[in-house]
Design a protein around this motif. Structure first.
Motif, PDB file in Angstrom:
ATOM      1  N   LEU A   1       0.833  -1.224   0.040  1.00 45.98           N
ATOM      2  CA  LEU A   1      -0.109  -0.098   0.040  1.00 45.98           C
ATOM      3  C   LEU A   1       0.815   1.337   0.107  1.00 45.98           C
ATOM      4  O   LEU A   1       0.553   2.308  -0.593  1.00 45.98           O
TER       5      LEU A   1
ATOM      6  N   MET B   1       2.076   1.618  -3.606  1.00 45.92           N
ATOM      7  CA  MET B   1       0.883   2.097  -4.412  1.00 45.92           C
ATOM      8  C   MET B   1       0.937   3.589  -4.232  1.00 45.92           C
ATOM      9  O   MET B   1       0.625   4.534  -5.257  1.00 45.92           O
ATOM     10  N   GLU B   2       0.805   4.057  -3.159  1.00 48.09           N
ATOM     11  CA  GLU B   2       0.842   5.655  -2.769  1.00 48.09           C
ATOM     12  C   GLU B   2       1.976   6.374  -3.403  1.00 48.09           C
ATOM     13  O   GLU B   2       1.744   7.446  -3.875  1.00 48.09           O
TER      14      GLU B   2
ATOM     15  N   LEU C   1       0.904   6.856  -6.839  1.00 43.48           N
ATOM     16  CA  LEU C   1      -0.082   7.794  -6.992  1.00 43.48           C
ATOM     17  C   LEU C   1       0.510   9.353  -7.011  1.00 43.48           C
ATOM     18  O   LEU C   1       0.047  10.050  -7.438  1.00 43.48           O
TER      19      LEU C   1
ATOM     20  N   SER D   1      -1.396   4.616 -12.352  1.00 41.73           N
ATOM     21  CA  SER D   1      -1.521   4.775 -11.157  1.00 41.73           C
ATOM     22  C   SER D   1      -2.651   4.295 -10.326  1.00 41.73           C
ATOM     23  O   SER D   1      -2.629   3.721  -9.168  1.00 41.73           O
ATOM     24  N   ALA D   2      -3.815   4.770 -11.014  1.00 45.53           N
ATOM     25  CA  ALA D   2      -5.242   4.657 -10.286  1.00 45.53           C
ATOM     26  C   ALA D   2      -5.388   2.897 -10.521  1.00 45.53           C
ATOM     27  O   ALA D   2      -5.973   2.510  -9.559  1.00 45.53           O
TER      28      ALA D   2
ATOM     29  N   HIS E   1      -2.594   0.750 -10.343  1.00 43.73           N
ATOM     30  CA  HIS E   1      -2.304  -0.008  -8.927  1.00 43.73           C
ATOM     31  C   HIS E   1      -2.864   0.049  -7.744  1.00 43.73           C
ATOM     32  O   HIS E   1      -2.666  -0.540  -6.919  1.00 43.73           O
ATOM     33  N   ARG E   2      -3.918   1.208  -7.525  1.00 42.65           N
ATOM     34  CA  ARG E   2      -4.885   1.043  -6.487  1.00 42.65           C
ATOM     35  C   ARG E   2      -5.651   0.001  -6.417  1.00 42.65           C
ATOM     36  O   ARG E   2      -5.791  -0.791  -5.538  1.00 42.65           O
ATOM     37  N   ASP E   3      -6.232  -0.322  -7.592  1.00 39.37           N
ATOM     38  CA  ASP E   3      -6.963  -1.488  -7.712  1.00 39.37           C
ATOM     39  C   ASP E   3      -6.289  -2.756  -7.412  1.00 39.37           C
ATOM     40  O   ASP E   3      -6.889  -3.964  -6.633  1.00 39.37           O
TER      41      ASP E   3
ATOM     42  N   GLN F   1      -5.486  -2.997  -3.541  1.00 39.36           N
ATOM     43  CA  GLN F   1      -6.671  -3.195  -2.785  1.00 39.36           C
ATOM     44  C   GLN F   1      -7.269  -4.306  -2.751  1.00 39.36           C
ATOM     45  O   GLN F   1      -7.658  -5.368  -2.037  1.00 39.36           O
TER      46      GLN F   1
END
Length: 230
Positions: A119, A122-123, A126, A187-188, A190-192, A195
């Motif tokens: 996480l 990931m940040e 972003l 990058s978005a 990456h969030r998926d 998570q």
């Protein structure tokens, strides 16, 4: 880089290690030199390095040393010949077969500490505001997932792909292909991926990784088409 405090707290020592003078490939100085720079014993240094490795802040490779970034594969010279033959399309084909499976395994096998670090990575992606920062964040993010898959053979295969990705022609092609909007979308995604992995959902992680890589592949195809028209 001796610290002024006679008994610096571990966080200060960690930050000093992360800011230590590393070689161009990210290799830290040998332990005896680093311990002297920090004015601590080698036993204390090893304990801190062990904790940092568990947190994914540094990378160790037997016989090669300790690195601030994923270490180069031991077969890098052998791969230099292959790099001249492999196209970005070849690389994406293999990545699309391998990395969704790695994401699924990471969802099943990753520890709580692994997921916390994922996480954080990931940040970082972003927050990347240019292609160089995104490339670095992307590299660490995907490497962490390969580690979390918990299979040394998978990790070895991924490391070879990573070495090929870092070849000059591939990097130039990728950087020319990715726009600011592409970086934001990737990058978005990456969030998926993160998570889904952190939720332990293997199939969602697999699907999210595939979508992410298809976006990369699409950007490369658009760039190729534009080059052909010019």
């Amino acid at each position: 880089m001796a610290l002024s405090h006679p008994n610096p707290p571990e966080q200060a020592l960690r930050e000093a290690i992360l800011n230590a003078g590393a070689s161009p490939d990210g290799r830290l100085p040998p332990e005896r030199i680093l311990a002297a720079q920090l004015s601590i014993s080698r036993t204390q240094l090893r304990g801190i390095l062990d904790a940092m490795a568990r947190d994914g802040l540094i990378f160790r490779r037997h016989g090669q040393g300790t690195f601030l970034q994923p270490p180069p594969v031991q077969a890098a010279e052998r791969l230099s010949t292959l790099a001249r033959r492999v196209t970005p399309r070849d690389l994406m084909e293999v990545r699309l077969d391998l990395e969704p499976a790695l994401a699924a395994h990471a969802a099943r096998r990753g520890s709580a500490e692994d997921k916390t670090r994922l996480l954080q990575l990931m940040e970082h992606s972003l927050a990347a505001d240019d292609i160089e920062r995104y490339e670095h964040a992307d590299d660490l993010f995907h490497y962490k997932i390969a580690e979390m898959a918990g299979n040394p053979l998978f990790l070895s295969l991924f490391e070879e792909i990573r070495t090929l990705r870092r070849a000059g022609d591939w990097q130039r092609t990728r950087r020319a292909a990715l726009t600011g909007d592409d970086i934001a979308r990737l990058s978005a995604l990456h969030r998926d991926i993160a998570q889904s992995i952190c939720a332990g959902s293997a199939e969602d992680a697999r699907a999210a990784m595939r979508q992410h890589l298809q976006q990369v592949s699409g950007a490369l195809r658009r760039s190729d088409a534009a080059s052909g028209e010019s």
